[in-house]
Design a protein around this motif. Structure first.
Motif, PDB file in Angstrom:
ATOM      1  N   PRO B 461      -9.213   4.430 -10.551  1.00  0.00           N
ATOM      2  CA  PRO B 461      -9.649   4.260  -9.162  1.00  0.00           C
ATOM      3  C   PRO B 461     -11.113   3.873  -9.100  1.00  0.00           C
ATOM      4  O   PRO B 461     -11.884   4.126 -10.037  1.00  0.00           O
ATOM      5  CB  PRO B 461      -9.428   5.645  -8.542  1.00  0.00           C
ATOM      6  CG  PRO B 461      -8.524   6.376  -9.458  1.00  0.00           C
ATOM      7  CD  PRO B 461      -8.724   5.786 -10.810  1.00  0.00           C
ATOM      8  N   ALA B 465     -13.388   6.865  -5.151  1.00  0.00           N
ATOM      9  CA  ALA B 465     -12.107   7.565  -5.018  1.00  0.00           C
ATOM     10  C   ALA B 465     -11.731   8.269  -6.316  1.00  0.00           C
ATOM     11  O   ALA B 465     -10.599   8.701  -6.494  1.00  0.00           O
ATOM     12  CB  ALA B 465     -11.011   6.584  -4.625  1.00  0.00           C
ATOM     13  N   TYR B 471      -9.188  11.027  -4.265  1.00  0.00           N
ATOM     14  CA  TYR B 471      -7.957  10.270  -4.414  1.00  0.00           C
ATOM     15  C   TYR B 471      -6.825  10.920  -3.633  1.00  0.00           C
ATOM     16  O   TYR B 471      -5.952  10.251  -3.087  1.00  0.00           O
ATOM     17  CB  TYR B 471      -7.561  10.127  -5.895  1.00  0.00           C
ATOM     18  CG  TYR B 471      -6.623   8.955  -6.094  1.00  0.00           C
ATOM     19  CD1 TYR B 471      -7.122   7.661  -6.087  1.00  0.00           C
ATOM     20  CD2 TYR B 471      -5.258   9.137  -6.226  1.00  0.00           C
ATOM     21  CE1 TYR B 471      -6.276   6.572  -6.211  1.00  0.00           C
ATOM     22  CE2 TYR B 471      -4.401   8.062  -6.356  1.00  0.00           C
ATOM     23  CZ  TYR B 471      -4.918   6.786  -6.345  1.00  0.00           C
ATOM     24  OH  TYR B 471      -4.075   5.710  -6.449  1.00  0.00           O
TER      25      TYR B 471
END
Lengths: 236, 623
Positions: B461, B465, B471
């Motif tokens: 990611p 994030a 996330y």
């Protein structure tokens, strides 16, 4: 064979189709179920055959309760069923259709062979190798009855046997029913054609909205103008 | 491409080479025909598509290896072993029919398919337990070990023997169905089950017999394959995908059609391996697509043989105030989760969110659409590969990857859906499964682009994030939003048209609804949302593998939807939660987890057809 139906109820989903229907048919007797569309005639026949489940009441064949049996077991006990739509096996030949109906002979019921059945319905004899889908409506009706006779039934259930037949064939059908009665078969049939019923049946039951509203000999029923006007005819 | 051209040139220079290849293809076609014929016959009579048919094939091969081993070498040992294997598989078929299928004949097709897939899982672990994970090399057929020289090419005698087996079995089947009372009864029951019963035929025994015959044929196919390939644990799903294609191309219920289709597929396969070794399944798929466009019911099939049946469903109602408040409260609680829970719980929660979106997208097809998608993992996996390949080849950032995922899957939905919307019922189920298998084989075989079984690795990611909590929030927003959007769509005119088309296609058409177009749109939408779920999954795991689009993943989705209940819009969410919990426990605690999962699926399909949400709703509705 003797049929006794006592106070049966039947439902389609939540809708009540039969409401305490009782009737009887004695050995060698032809009994007609009369009434308009939706009165419960076909449902009564299907209940006896075991194709519609009943929720209350009893059905007995020669005094033996058959309520819990599957359709194929009832057929092997001696009930033969000819549905309104004939339901010929379209991809099978006439001979193969008859083969599906074949069951061993049963003591106490007339024993049929293919030859005897073809003598009853001579029109079928030359069509033995024709597929069911290539038969006319009248031929299909004859085959439907012939196929059921191959099971050597003692009780025959005929759903609207005269429906959709040409007048000449209606007369032939009436003769055939008379011949079956003479063989000792019990016949329970549903009819909208009052004239046909009067010709073949000994007694009748008038159904309306899932109930038996009147019963008697055909002569008594025909004399009851009021019942005929209310439950059978269209506009008198 | 160059190698394909070289091969073509070789064949032009040496036609006998092409002949040899064609004969190899015909030999393979025989086995395929045996499997497909059984599948087709069983479907014709019982209207059940038996997923476990490939498992019978596999068990046939394993049993043959074992039985030949017991009986010793020589012709008597070999053929005796084949007979033992065939009878054993027939017995297994009787067991499966009596214990499971008999209870499912009146159930919707989806439950039949699912229950038989449960059988696949149980047999897989059963075979693993009995025969171990290693491939088993069987003996070669005594007397047929050599080769015959035809136009200078050495053709194995056993291949010639197999080529003859197909027509022999075809003729025997024809005789059995045309010339015996049993065959006449089977054909009658195929046409009208109820009328056949009303004539005194015990259809239960008849069905058991037909199922046993189908199993016998599959077992024979497997046993005869022993001299050609090793018995292995992948035979079941490999052969069932091809058998589905053969049955669909030939026409459901048509044995002759199955034979023709098996010949075509077998030969195309044999040449495909030479010309396009990586893309053989794609060729098979193309044949199927062409046949279905020209003849939607297959080469020799009858129209309407596989139409959808079942009672109309109760109308859907918008969420009650109570459900809305519950959902809002749940969402608030989920927002607070990172404050109270650690990393492992958050990872699990991300899985649940992603799978809930995946299940919800599948639900759009299954529930409101009334279309059985048995290959929904294709869209999930294509979404994941979309994100993964965008990163691998274009160095795309995460945001772009997450946009590519639904786009790629939506395009796949448009392509597959265009062909699928022409089919219905079990045809649709088999087609979607076949497409998913093709997508899987591309992912697994196209090494240069996808990395094959090694997958795409190192996908992470974006920095903002990257923390588990961040996330988690990203997944929560995208999956929650996706599920909400799907829910709104079901109540929008699009959803109403879709449901109208499901319940009464002709009436809907007469009212001006383009049912086919709505169904196509449903495939695109469902594909896109499944793709979004796949993309999120790819970044969550940091990698993409072909297993993302394999059959078990599709079944995961189905189990989640069914666990929750098809008739309920909240079902997929409840189902995903229950499933992740179950799978997590199973994977950690049980050695033969497939066996347990398969048994659970069977019980679910046989006993709890309305799912958890349905059961809870029933309990709430009870006075």
């Amino acid at each position: 064979m003797r049929l006794t139906v006592d106070a049966i109820d039947a439902y389609y989903g939540g809708a009540r189709a039969l409401d305490g229907v009782s009737l009887a048919a004695g050995v060698g007797e032809v009994v007609a179920l009369l009434g308009r569309n939706g009165a419960g005639k076909s449902t009564t026949l299907k209940s006896v055959m075991g194709l519609v489940a009943t929720r209350a009441g009893t059905i007995a064949l020669d005094g033996v309760a058959i309520g819990g049996l599957a359709a194929n077991a009832r057929a092997r006990m001696g009930i033969g069923y000819v549905p309104e739509e004939r339901r010929i096996f379209a991809g099978l030949t006439v001979a193969e259709n008859l083969e599906v109906g074949r069951q061993p002979p049963r003591p106490g019921a007339p024993a049929w062979t293919e030859a005897r059945i073809l003598a009853l319905f001579p029109a079928l004899a030359p069509l033995r190798h024709r597929p069911g889908e290539r038969l006319s409506g009248g031929e299909q009706q004859m085959l439907a009855i012939a196929r059921t006779l191959m099971g050597n039934p003692g009780l025959l259930l005929l759903d609207e046997p005269s429906e959709g037949l040409a007048p000449l064939l209606v007369a032939a059908m009436a003769d055939a029913v008379a011949r079956l009665k003479a063989e000792g078969l019990t016949v329970l049939l549903s009819e909208q054609n009052l004239r046909f019923a009067a010709r073949v049946a000994d007694r009748g039951y008038v159904l309306a909205r899932g109930r038996v509203v009147r019963d008697g000999t055909m002569a008594e029923l025909l004399a009851d103008r009021d019942a005929i006007g209310r439950h059978l005819s269209i506009g008198g | 491409m160059d190698s394909a051209l070289a091969t073509l040139r070789l064949m032009a220079a040496e036609p006998s080479f092409a002949l040899a290849q064609a004969l190899t293809g015909l030999a393979s076609a025989s086995s395929l025909f045996l499997v497909a014929a059984g599948l087709s016959i069983v479907f014709g009579v019982t209207r059940v598509v038996n997923f476990a048919h490939g498992s019978f094939f596999m068990v046939g091969a394993y049993l043959a290896v074992t039985a030949i081993g017991w009986l010793g070498g020589g012709a008597a040992g070999f053929w005796g072993g084949v007979v033992v294997a065939v009878l054993g598989v027939g017995l297994l078929g009787v067991l499966v029919e009596v214990a499971i299928l008999r209870r499912l004949y009146a159930a919707p097709e989806l439950f039949q398919l699912l229950a038989t897939f449960g059988v696949v899982l149980v047999i897989q672990d059963g075979a693993l337990f009995l025969w171990g994970p290693e491939d088993l090399l069987g003996p070669r057929a005594p007397g047929l070990r050599g080769a015959v020289e035809i136009f200078g090419q050495r053709i194995p005698t056993y291949d010639l023997f197999l080529i003859a087996v197909g027509p022999v079995v075809l003729v025997l089947l024809w005789l059995a169905f045309r010339r015996t009372r049993w065959g006449v009864l089977v054909r009658a029951a195929t046409a009208d089950r109820e009328m056949t019963a009303a004539l005194g035929v015990d259809e239960r025994r008849l069905f058991t017999g037909v199922f046993a015959l189908g199993a016998l044929l599959a077992g024979l196919g497997g046993a005869l394959q022993v001299p050609r390939e090793t018995a292995n644990l992948h035979m079941d799903l490999n052969v069932i995908a091809e058998a589905f294609v053969v049955v669909v191309v030939g026409g459901m219920g048509s044995v002759v059609g199955a034979y023709l289709a098996a010949l075509v597929i077998g030969v195309v396969h044999a040449f495909g391996i030479l010309l396009f070794p990586k893309l053989t399944l794609v060729l098979v798929f193309l044949i199927m697509a062409v046949v279905l466009v020209i003849r939607p019911a297959g080469l020799l099939g009858e129209r309407g043989a596989a139409s959808r049946q079942g009672a109309p469903e109760a109308p859907l109602r918008p969420a009650s105030a109570r459900l809305r408040w519950t959902a809002a409260a749940l969402f608030a609680a989920l927002l607070a989760l990172p404050a109270v829970a650690g990393g492992y719980v958050l990872v699990l929660a991300v899985d649940v969110a992603i799978l809930a979106l995946f299940a919800a997208s599948l639900h759009l097809l299954l529930g409101p659409g009334g279309m059985i998608s048995f290959g929904h993992a294709a869209y999930f996996g294509i979404g994941a590969y979309g994100a993964g390949l965008a990163w691998k080849w274009l160095a795309a950032p995460m945001v772009l990857g997450l946009a590519v995922a639904p786009l790629a899957a939506g395009i796949a939905g448009a392509a597959f859906g265009w062909l699928c919307a022409r089919a219905s019922g079990v045809y649709l189920a088999m087609l979607t499964l076949a497409y998913a298998q093709i997508a899987w084989s591309v992912a697994a075989q196209w090494l240069a682009v996808t990395g094959g079984d090694n997958g795409v690795l190192g996908l992470w990611p974006a920095p903002w994030a990257a923390s588990p909590a961040a996330y988690y929030y990203l997944s929560l927003v995208l999956c929650g939003g996706g599920i909400l959007a799907l829910r709104l769509l079901v109540h929008a005119p699009f959803g109403q048209f879709l449901r109208a088309g499901r319940d009464a296609p002709r009436r809907a058409e007469a009212l001006g609804v383009a049912v086919g177009a709505q169904q196509w749109l449903a495939f695109i939408v469902a594909g896109a949302f499944a793709g979004l779920a796949g993309g999120l999954f790819a970044y969550a795991k940091g990698s993409v593998f072909p297993t993302y689009l394999a059959i078990p993943r599709s079944v995961d989705g189905l189990v989640m939807v069914l666990l929750g209940g098809v008739q309920s819009l909240s079902g997929p969410v409840v189902g995903a939660l229950a499933y992740v919990g179950l799978a997590d426990e199973l994977a950690r605690g049980v050695a033969l987890w497939r066996l347990v999962l398969g048994a659970a699926i069977i019980v679910l399909a046989v006993a709890f057809r309305r799912g958890l949400a349905g059961a809870v709703g029933d309990a709430a509705a009870r006075p």
